[in-house]
Design a protein around this motif. Structure first.
Motif, PDB file in Angstrom:
ATOM      1  N   PRO A 188      44.148  38.095  33.572  1.00 38.31           N
ATOM      2  CA  PRO A 188      43.392  39.054  34.248  1.00 38.31           C
ATOM      3  C   PRO A 188      43.612  40.270  33.241  1.00 38.31           C
ATOM      4  O   PRO A 188      44.500  40.675  32.853  1.00 38.31           O
ATOM      5  CB  PRO A 188      44.444  39.491  35.689  1.00 38.31           C
ATOM      6  CG  PRO A 188      44.911  38.191  35.827  1.00 38.31           C
ATOM      7  CD  PRO A 188      45.351  37.558  34.549  1.00 38.31           C
TER       8      PRO A 188
ATOM      9  N   ASN B   2      53.158  39.191  36.911  1.00 35.26           N
ATOM     10  CA  ASN B   2      52.113  38.271  36.829  1.00 35.26           C
ATOM     11  C   ASN B   2      51.874  37.401  35.643  1.00 35.26           C
ATOM     12  O   ASN B   2      51.793  36.333  35.657  1.00 35.26           O
ATOM     13  CB  ASN B   2      50.802  39.448  36.906  1.00 35.26           C
ATOM     14  CG  ASN B   2      49.603  38.576  36.747  1.00 35.26           C
ATOM     15  OD1 ASN B   2      49.220  38.031  35.889  1.00 35.26           O
ATOM     16  ND2 ASN B   2      48.650  38.898  38.018  1.00 35.26           N
TER      17      ASN B   2
ATOM     18  N   ASP C 239      40.275  44.669  28.941  1.00 41.18           N
ATOM     19  CA  ASP C 239      39.244  45.029  29.851  1.00 41.18           C
ATOM     20  C   ASP C 239      38.847  46.608  29.044  1.00 41.18           C
ATOM     21  O   ASP C 239      39.860  47.533  29.016  1.00 41.18           O
ATOM     22  CB  ASP C 239      39.670  45.127  31.329  1.00 41.18           C
ATOM     23  CG  ASP C 239      38.371  45.769  31.845  1.00 41.18           C
ATOM     24  OD1 ASP C 239      37.811  44.491  32.635  1.00 41.18           O
ATOM     25  OD2 ASP C 239      37.963  46.820  32.108  1.00 41.18           O
TER      26      ASP C 239
ATOM     27  N   TRP D  73      33.589  46.036  36.570  1.00 38.24           N
ATOM     28  CA  TRP D  73      33.670  44.736  37.078  1.00 38.24           C
ATOM     29  C   TRP D  73      32.492  43.813  36.967  1.00 38.24           C
ATOM     30  O   TRP D  73      32.735  42.580  37.002  1.00 38.24           O
ATOM     31  CB  TRP D  73      34.035  45.062  38.762  1.00 38.24           C
ATOM     32  CG  TRP D  73      35.244  45.649  39.015  1.00 38.24           C
ATOM     33  CD1 TRP D  73      35.443  47.045  39.316  1.00 38.24           C
ATOM     34  CD2 TRP D  73      36.737  45.252  38.735  1.00 38.24           C
ATOM     35  NE1 TRP D  73      36.673  47.453  39.518  1.00 38.24           N
ATOM     36  CE2 TRP D  73      37.675  46.223  39.091  1.00 38.24           C
ATOM     37  CE3 TRP D  73      37.097  43.977  38.173  1.00 38.24           C
ATOM     38  CZ2 TRP D  73      39.021  46.239  39.285  1.00 38.24           C
ATOM     39  CZ3 TRP D  73      38.632  43.621  38.589  1.00 38.24           C
ATOM     40  CH2 TRP D  73      39.315  44.977  38.866  1.00 38.24           C
TER      41      TRP D  73
ATOM     42  N   SER E 150      34.018  41.846  33.998  1.00 37.28           N
ATOM     43  CA  SER E 150      34.969  40.779  34.314  1.00 37.28           C
ATOM     44  C   SER E 150      34.766  39.891  35.505  1.00 37.28           C
ATOM     45  O   SER E 150      35.611  39.097  35.476  1.00 37.28           O
ATOM     46  CB  SER E 150      36.324  41.750  34.520  1.00 37.28           C
ATOM     47  OG  SER E 150      36.009  42.853  35.770  1.00 37.28           O
TER      48      SER E 150
ATOM     49  N   TRP F  74      34.386  36.742  33.686  1.00 30.88           N
ATOM     50  CA  TRP F  74      35.375  36.516  32.616  1.00 30.88           C
ATOM     51  C   TRP F  74      35.618  34.979  32.642  1.00 30.88           C
ATOM     52  O   TRP F  74      35.790  34.296  31.508  1.00 30.88           O
ATOM     53  CB  TRP F  74      36.789  37.116  33.082  1.00 30.88           C
ATOM     54  CG  TRP F  74      37.797  37.329  32.255  1.00 30.88           C
ATOM     55  CD1 TRP F  74      38.915  36.566  32.725  1.00 30.88           C
ATOM     56  CD2 TRP F  74      37.997  37.995  30.804  1.00 30.88           C
ATOM     57  NE1 TRP F  74      39.900  37.055  31.438  1.00 30.88           N
ATOM     58  CE2 TRP F  74      39.306  37.885  30.588  1.00 30.88           C
ATOM     59  CE3 TRP F  74      37.020  38.730  30.248  1.00 30.88           C
ATOM     60  CZ2 TRP F  74      39.594  38.157  29.324  1.00 30.88           C
ATOM     61  CZ3 TRP F  74      37.505  39.190  29.024  1.00 30.88           C
ATOM     62  CH2 TRP F  74      38.715  38.887  28.477  1.00 30.88           C
TER      63      TRP F  74
ATOM     64  N   LEU G  40      44.498  30.887  39.226  1.00 31.77           N
ATOM     65  CA  LEU G  40      44.358  32.427  38.786  1.00 31.77           C
ATOM     66  C   LEU G  40      45.502  33.048  39.282  1.00 31.77           C
ATOM     67  O   LEU G  40      45.801  32.583  40.593  1.00 31.77           O
ATOM     68  CB  LEU G  40      42.974  32.947  39.262  1.00 31.77           C
ATOM     69  CG  LEU G  40      42.755  34.471  39.479  1.00 31.77           C
ATOM     70  CD1 LEU G  40      42.624  34.749  37.752  1.00 31.77           C
ATOM     71  CD2 LEU G  40      41.852  34.951  40.337  1.00 31.77           C
TER      72      LEU G  40
ATOM     73  N   THR H 193      46.904  36.591  40.275  1.00 37.58           N
ATOM     74  CA  THR H 193      46.468  38.177  40.474  1.00 37.58           C
ATOM     75  C   THR H 193      47.123  38.785  41.483  1.00 37.58           C
ATOM     76  O   THR H 193      47.865  38.374  42.352  1.00 37.58           O
ATOM     77  CB  THR H 193      44.917  38.230  40.548  1.00 37.58           C
ATOM     78  OG1 THR H 193      44.274  39.254  40.234  1.00 37.58           O
ATOM     79  CG2 THR H 193      44.389  37.423  41.766  1.00 37.58           C
TER      80      THR H 193
ATOM     81  N   TRP I 227      37.470  41.779  42.101  1.00 35.40           N
ATOM     82  CA  TRP I 227      37.626  40.765  40.805  1.00 35.40           C
ATOM     83  C   TRP I 227      37.528  39.243  41.594  1.00 35.40           C
ATOM     84  O   TRP I 227      36.728  38.381  41.018  1.00 35.40           O
ATOM     85  CB  TRP I 227      38.581  40.923  40.042  1.00 35.40           C
ATOM     86  CG  TRP I 227      38.714  40.209  38.831  1.00 35.40           C
ATOM     87  CD1 TRP I 227      37.378  40.295  38.141  1.00 35.40           C
ATOM     88  CD2 TRP I 227      39.736  39.442  38.122  1.00 35.40           C
ATOM     89  NE1 TRP I 227      37.872  39.646  36.814  1.00 35.40           N
ATOM     90  CE2 TRP I 227      39.051  39.093  36.970  1.00 35.40           C
ATOM     91  CE3 TRP I 227      40.925  39.284  38.549  1.00 35.40           C
ATOM     92  CZ2 TRP I 227      39.832  38.216  35.865  1.00 35.40           C
ATOM     93  CZ3 TRP I 227      41.595  38.532  37.676  1.00 35.40           C
ATOM     94  CH2 TRP I 227      41.068  38.051  36.343  1.00 35.40           C
TER      95      TRP I 227
END
Length: 879
Positions: A41, A56, A81, A462, A465, A468, A493, A495, A503
């Protein structure tokens, strides 16, 4: 390789991280192996490491390292980002400190400053992640505004526009007066606030009585009266019936507006009169559209009042609110003010109250796009851990609104719309293409590039992203390239649930739109890191420790373990620095155990003691059982429990039991067979621990046996598992109870460990365990008891009684008192059990398993009572 007497993380961590980098162990290229892919992320490019990042990225690194050790081609893609709002705000603040106003700069000049800031401060967080041990493929580092990602974003915008899914229009948006841009609904945080409810008097034009009369309106926002264009009443409300068809005068503004009727008005709230301000309230806007009312925008972009605010022009909205209260009261137009609690929307980015505002914006239609993304989660094509977040996701996706994708900023991807000289616009990926389309649209081949004006706005962060998982493999620009075909879809993932809409949902949408497949298979939601008081950790509260300082103090492995000790998926983490201390202590435990084993001298010719052979057989099964359990826990994404499983295996089973059983006598060598088995166990344990604690495990693995150039624990395979004999493991648990019973007697009777004892057994007992019991308890003999003997201390394991002859080591009177006390207690317990079993209702309704459990309690208690009575009788004879 010599091992220091004390583990010092600073001597180990940098050395091995550099080694991993130099050997290319983090790198991944498509090959014949099964891929395992995670995309990070992307943190804000100007951000620094905080506790949420620590949690994370620790979890991501655990998953990646484990996959690598399972023989998979593990690829962890890092990146940052561009964070439009946050970065632009920092650059604006920097310029202001230098006496430069953004509005005095051209867009190009401002972007030069923004890029300079980004190059100077960007990437700091990625360097900090290296200290944590993050095993990203750093050669793949991406930035949402680098060339490939920018090209992808523009290409997607043009594609969605051409599909009729992107449109431009005036809509009510959430306006952030601090950032001076629109933000999406998902970027608004609602907070309960204690404010005021103002009852304002609107004078009725030409009242029937001929005397001054008023309609009273209750509002929380008196500063917006300059935008009032009507007062609305419910046609069914008797208390406002006299106002039908009338007009009223807006206080201070002096403008006459009509009374309109609509059943939208809640007859129970306030006075039944609702002021209508279409430019600054979404519901008022809907009513304004319905009744064709004028729209008066009274605010400047920075939240001050414009010329419509008359004498309050240029003043901040909240300053005006305070002043209007005084001015209305002075004019006799304020009936009363009440305390009132309501929910106020705040900008997530700048933490200022948002302002509903009509604005020309770009939107993406979401309803059609959302359908396959909803189905994917509903049918578990994409799994959420924990699954409770499916409900939140479903609610949002079923009620999805069009996405406001434009932002009134300069830092970001500029919207590729080009306005024509005579009105209208074209959308194109490049200026050349825009000119070609413009000439075609207008039929004017004389048009030049300078005749076109590109839209000033940039796209929501966003909007980059959300692509991504595809764009990091350049799958938008080149949808059939080898990399995206190999690595996509990604596996996991990791997050936070607070960006499930920003996202996660949008990535899933883009995955189905541009790859026809899920962008990942599993989503692991972390909790929020909180302090001991339950507060979310933040800089403003001053309750968030510096992760770099924590790693300096406790070592990266200690902090990683501390983060995981109380962090089940989806639940908040009550962080306490003591957890990192516990992690450091475990590091020291591993280190000291290693030094103990490597400090033994080895006699390869020595025969293997029976106790050691038994211990080796038992621990191999215990190891395999733990690996099976860990595999199951990883499959359920219960990483914290998986770590605790190997923690307990090392601390309790390996250190406290196995090493104690095989440990040679003082200055005695260990036999070769046991030593080699122990090194193999240590190797397996280090491999199991490596994903959680990469640095200490590499250091010790390298020192365990001679290693070749380029070898590393991180690219070795996880231990192989063999079938486990459950009966054997259960037998050893009984052995632990027996050993514990003997140790308790030693403690109670103050018998030193060096004094050898004998153990008498009455009942079933497997003599195969005797070598282990004898060594751990320092027993001369273990024999069957030929009846009850006097002068013993006994205990039960199941229904088998074990007794230690005490001889002159016992105080008979004291022992009789203890035994009689225990007898009274057990007899009382038996009475309660028998009362339950004698209850017909209980026996008739309780499940068979419950009845069986009670009968077992009865049998155990009766056996214990008989043993106690025999022991008392024997002691009484002796006295």
């Amino acid at each position: 390789m010599e091992i220091a007497s004390k583990y010092t993380p600073a001597d180990v961590e940098g050395k091995w991280y550099q080694y991993w980098l130099e050997k290319g162990f983090f790198k991944s290229e498509p090959d014949e192996r099964e891929p395992y892919t995670i995309v990070i992320p992307p943190p804000n490019v100007t951000g620094v490491l905080h506790m949420g990042h620590m949690l994370n990225n620790t979890i991501q690194d655990i998953l990646v390292r484990r996959a690598r050790m399972q023989g998979k081609n593990a690829c962890w893609v890092p990146g940052t980002d561009h964070a439009s709002i946050a970065t632009e705000a920092k650059v604006v603040a920097k310029l202001a400190a230098e006496g430069i106003n953004k509005n005095d700069l051209t867009r190009e000049a401002f972007l030069e400053h923004a890029w300079e800031w980004t190059h100077k401060h960007g990437g700091i967080i990625l360097e900090q992640l290296k200290k944590l041990g993050a095993s990203c493929d750093w050669d793949r580092t991406c930035f949402t505004m680098d060339e490939k990602r920018s090209e992808s974003v523009i290409k997607v915008f043009v594609d969605l526009y051409n599909k009729g899914l992107i449109y431009r229009g005036i809509r009510m948006v959430n306006w952030d007066p601090a950032a001076q841009t629109a933000i999406s609904d998902e970027e608004v945080i609602h907070k309960e606030e204690h404010g005021k409810l103002y009852y304002i008097k609107y004078e009725i034009v030409a009242p029937d009585s001929g005397e001054r009369a008023f309609a009273v309106v209750a509002t929380t926002r008196p500063e917006t009266i300059f935008g009032d264009v009507a007062v609305c009443i419910n046609p069914n409300d008797p208390k406002t019936a006299h106002l039908k068809g009338r007009q009223v005068v807006v206080p201070l503004a002096g403008r006459v507006v009509p009374i309109i009727e609509d059943d939208y008005v809640d007859m129970e709230f306030g006075t039944g009169c609702l002021k209508i301000t279409p430019a600054h309230d979404i519901n008022d806007y809907i009513l304004g559209e319905k009744y064709h009312l004028e729209t008066i925008d009274i605010f400047n972009d920075d939240g001050t009042l414009n010329a419509h605010g008359l004498q309050y022009e240029g003043k901040d909205r909240f300053a005006v609110r305070r002043q209007i209260e005084k001015d209305l009261a002075a004019l006799g137009l304020l009936e009363k003010v009440e305390a009132y609690t309501n929910s106020v929307g705040y900008s997530e980015r700048t933490d200022v109250p948002i302002e509903p505002k009509l604005s020309m914006q770009w939107f993406l239609k979401m309803e059609h796009l959302a359908k396959p993304a909803l189905e994917a989660v509903e049918d578990d094509t994409i799994r959420f851990y924990p699954a409770k977040f499916k409900n939140m996701y479903r609610h949002w996706m079923e009620n999805v609104k069009d996405w406001n994708i434009s932002r009134q900023l300069w830092w970001g991807h500029r919207i590729p719309a080009y306005y024509l000289p005579e009105g209208g616009f074209v959308v194109a990926g490049t200026e050349e293409e825009a000119l070609r389309l413009a000439r075609k649209e207008t039929g004017n081949e004389a048009l030049r590039p300078e005749d076109l004006r590109q839209d000033e706005d940039c796209l929501d962060t966003w909007f980059s992203s959300w692509l991504w998982p595809i764009s990091v493999f350049d799958g938008i620009n080149h949808p059939d390239n080898a990399e995206v075909n190999y690595y996509y879809p990604t596996n996991d993932l990791v997050t936070a649930p607070e960006i499930i809409f920003f996202w996660v949902a949008r990535m899933i949408i883009s995955g189905y739109e541009y790859r026809g497949d899920a962008c990942f298979r599993n989503v692991y939601f972390t909790g929020i890191v909180r302090d001991k008081l339950g507060r979310k950790m933040s800089k403003s509260l001053g309750n968030s420790p510096d992760p770099i300082e924590l790693m300096t103090r406790y070592g990266a492995d200690g902090v990683r373990m501390g983060m995981l000790l109380t962090s089940p998926a989806g639940n908040d983490l009550p962080f306490d620095e003591a957890l990192c201390e516990q992690g450091r202590n475990f590091n020291n435990k591993i280190w000291n155990a290693f030094r103990l084993v490597k400090g033994w001298t080895v006699d390869e010719a020595a025969p293997q003691p029976e106790a050691s052979a038994t211990a080796v057989k038992w621990f191999k099964m215990q190891l395999d059982r733990t690996i099976e359990g860990m595999d199951d826990l990883f499959g359920k994404y219960r990483l914290s429990e998986a770590m605790m499983a190997v923690y307990k295996l090392f601390w309790d089973e390996f250190s406290s039991w196995y090493l104690e059983i095989i440990k040679p006598g003082y200055e005695q060598p260990i036999d070769g067979a046991t030593y080699q088995a122990t090194l193999a166990f240590f190797d397996s344990l280090l491999r199991l621990l490596h994903p959680f604690m990469p640095f200490i495990t590499e250091e010790l693995w390298q020192a365990l046996t001679p290693r070749g150039e380029g070898e590393s624990i991180m690219v070795s395979l996880m231990p192989a598992v063999e079938p486990v004999d459950d009966t054997y493991l259960e037998g050893f648990e009984r052995v632990k109870e027996i050993i514990g019973g003997v140790r308790t007697i030693r403690l109670q009777k103050n018998i030193p460990n060096r004094e050898a004892l004998s153990l008498l057994v009455s009942g079933e007992h497997d003599a195969a365990w005797n070598p282990v019991i004898a060594k751990m308890c320092n027993l001369e003999t273990i024999a069957k008891a030929g009846g009850k003997t006097s002068g013993t201390a006994s205990f039960l394991v199941g229904t088998t009684e074990y007794a230690i002859p005490l001889g002159n080591m016992i105080d008979i009177e004291e022992e009789l008192e203890k035994l009689n006390e225990e007898l009274v207690y057990v007899e009382g317990f038996l009475v309660l059990v028998m009362k339950k079993l004698g209850n017909e209702r209980f026996v008739g309704k309780a499940p068979a398993a419950v009845i069986d459990a009670e009968r077992k309690k009865q049998a155990d208690a009766e056996s214990k009572i008989n043993s106690l009575k025999e022991a008392i009788a024997a002691l009484q004879k002796q006295s």
